[in-house]
Design an enzyme around this catalytic site. Structure first.
Site, PDB file in Angstrom:
ATOM      1  CD  GLU A 110      -3.186  -0.779   2.112  1.00  0.00           C
ATOM      2  OE1 GLU A 110      -4.167  -0.461   1.924  1.00  0.00           O
ATOM      3  OE2 GLU A 110      -2.726  -1.005   3.403  1.00  0.00           O
ATOM      4  CG  HIS A 129      -2.081   3.056   5.685  1.00  0.00           C
ATOM      5  ND1 HIS A 129      -3.480   3.337   5.805  1.00  0.00           N
ATOM      6  CD2 HIS A 129      -2.015   1.571   5.556  1.00  0.00           C
ATOM      7  CE1 HIS A 129      -4.318   1.882   5.752  1.00  0.00           C
ATOM      8  NE2 HIS A 129      -3.448   1.195   5.434  1.00  0.00           N
ATOM      9  CG  HIS A 131      -4.732  -1.442   9.234  1.00  0.00           C
ATOM     10  ND1 HIS A 131      -3.779  -2.635   9.039  1.00  0.00           N
ATOM     11  CD2 HIS A 131      -4.839  -0.846   8.306  1.00  0.00           C
ATOM     12  CE1 HIS A 131      -3.399  -2.418   7.971  1.00  0.00           C
ATOM     13  NE2 HIS A 131      -4.093  -1.677   7.353  1.00  0.00           N
ATOM     14  CG  HIS A 199      -8.080  -0.443   4.862  1.00  0.00           C
ATOM     15  ND1 HIS A 199      -7.543  -0.426   3.669  1.00  0.00           N
ATOM     16  CD2 HIS A 199      -6.986  -0.530   5.729  1.00  0.00           C
ATOM     17  CE1 HIS A 199      -6.288  -0.730   3.554  1.00  0.00           C
ATOM     18  NE2 HIS A 199      -5.933  -0.734   4.799  1.00  0.00           N
TER      19      HIS A 199
HETATM   20 ZN    ZN Z   1      -3.860  -0.816   5.276  1.00  0.00          ZN
END
Ligand code: ZN
Length: 268
Positions: A110, A129, A131, A199
């Site tokens: 990603e 980024h 979760h 996500h």
């Molecule tokens: Zn991710």
């Protein structure tokens, strides 16, 4: 037959990809911006460990910084659990997320999140980024994430939710190509935080400490908001005007938690 027709293009695509060095653009690997300041690399390593320490990152998620010598390059670890990242794991990428010098290292699928946000937001120099778990319910609920207290006043600017289905229909939910990265950057707009439906989320800042601060206090705010919702009754959120008035205090004091987080994370 239907199956074959459906599968054939992706088989051809894989064959075409396999003929090139993995991750290399057609014209060869992009040029390096040169070595980055070791203090910046140390901050990037610290950010990985801080975010793991604070429960924002676990075995997954990543944090990057724009290269200070060339705004068209960014620095990000090879694919590794953030808590294990060291200076030697940091790789350099162009904004299409091609590696400058892959040397067989595995890369985060990603990473396009980072490259496409740096393209869209020239003032952004760091991207997280994650979760982070308490935030995820707000990515799937009609209840919006809103600032519960002053520490997360930056949420007063609004928290968009990136709906990957609108961008690409049914997917595995991962931002695994530049098109999806661009769609996420469009959802983020000029905000410091965007949720990714089902996500996680992305936070951005003018420096590593800001992106890290936003990631930590987005998670804390989500926990507190869930508790406030659990109490029942109505919730009196921080007003947009109050959020705007508080925000300069974050810039004025951010070095205090940053030094503490960094010392704890690197002292382990
Ligand atoms: Zn991710």
């Amino acid at each position: 037959m239907t199956y074959f027709l459906h599968r054939a293009p992706s088989i051809l695509l894989h064959a075409a990809r396999a003929s090139m060095a993995p991750g290399s653009p057609a014209g060869g690997a992009p040029a390096s911006a040169g070595p980055a300041d070791p203090n910046l690399i140390e901050d990037l390593v610290a950010a990985n460990r801080i975010l793991a320490d604070q429960g924002v990152l676990d075995g997954y998620g990543h944090v990057s910084v724009r290269h200070p010598r060339n705004s068209e390059r960014y620095l990000l670890s090879r694919s590794l659990a953030p808590e294990l990242v060291t200076a030697g794991d940091i790789m350099e990428f162009d904004l299409d997320s091609n590696p400058v010098d892959q040397r067989g290292r595995t890369m985060y699928l990603e990473r396009f999140i980072h490259g496409e946000i740096y393209k869209a937001r020239p003032e952004v120099n760091a991207v997280v980024h994650s979760h982070s778990p308490a935030v995820v319910p707000f990515s799937v609920s009609s209840i919006a994430l809103k600032p519960i207290y002053h520490m997360s006043a930056f949420l007063h600017r609004g928290v968009p939710v990136f709906e990957i289905r609108e961008a690409a229909g049914m997917t595995d939910l991962l931002v695994r190509d530049p098109q999806l990265g661009r769609a996420l950057a469009r959802s983020l707009g000029d905000k410091p935080v965007a949720l990714m439906r089902g996500h996680g989320n992305v936070t951005v800042g003018s420096s590593i400490p800001f992106a890290v601060y936003y990631a930590i206090y987005t998670e804390v705010n989500a926990r507190l908001q869930l508790q406030a919702i659990g109490l029942g009754g109505s919730i009196n959120y921080v007003a947009p005007e109050e959020g705007k008035l508080y925000e300069p205090n974050i810039a004025g004091t951010i070095s205090r938690p940053w030094e503490l987080w960094k010392k704890k994370a690197l002292g382990k």
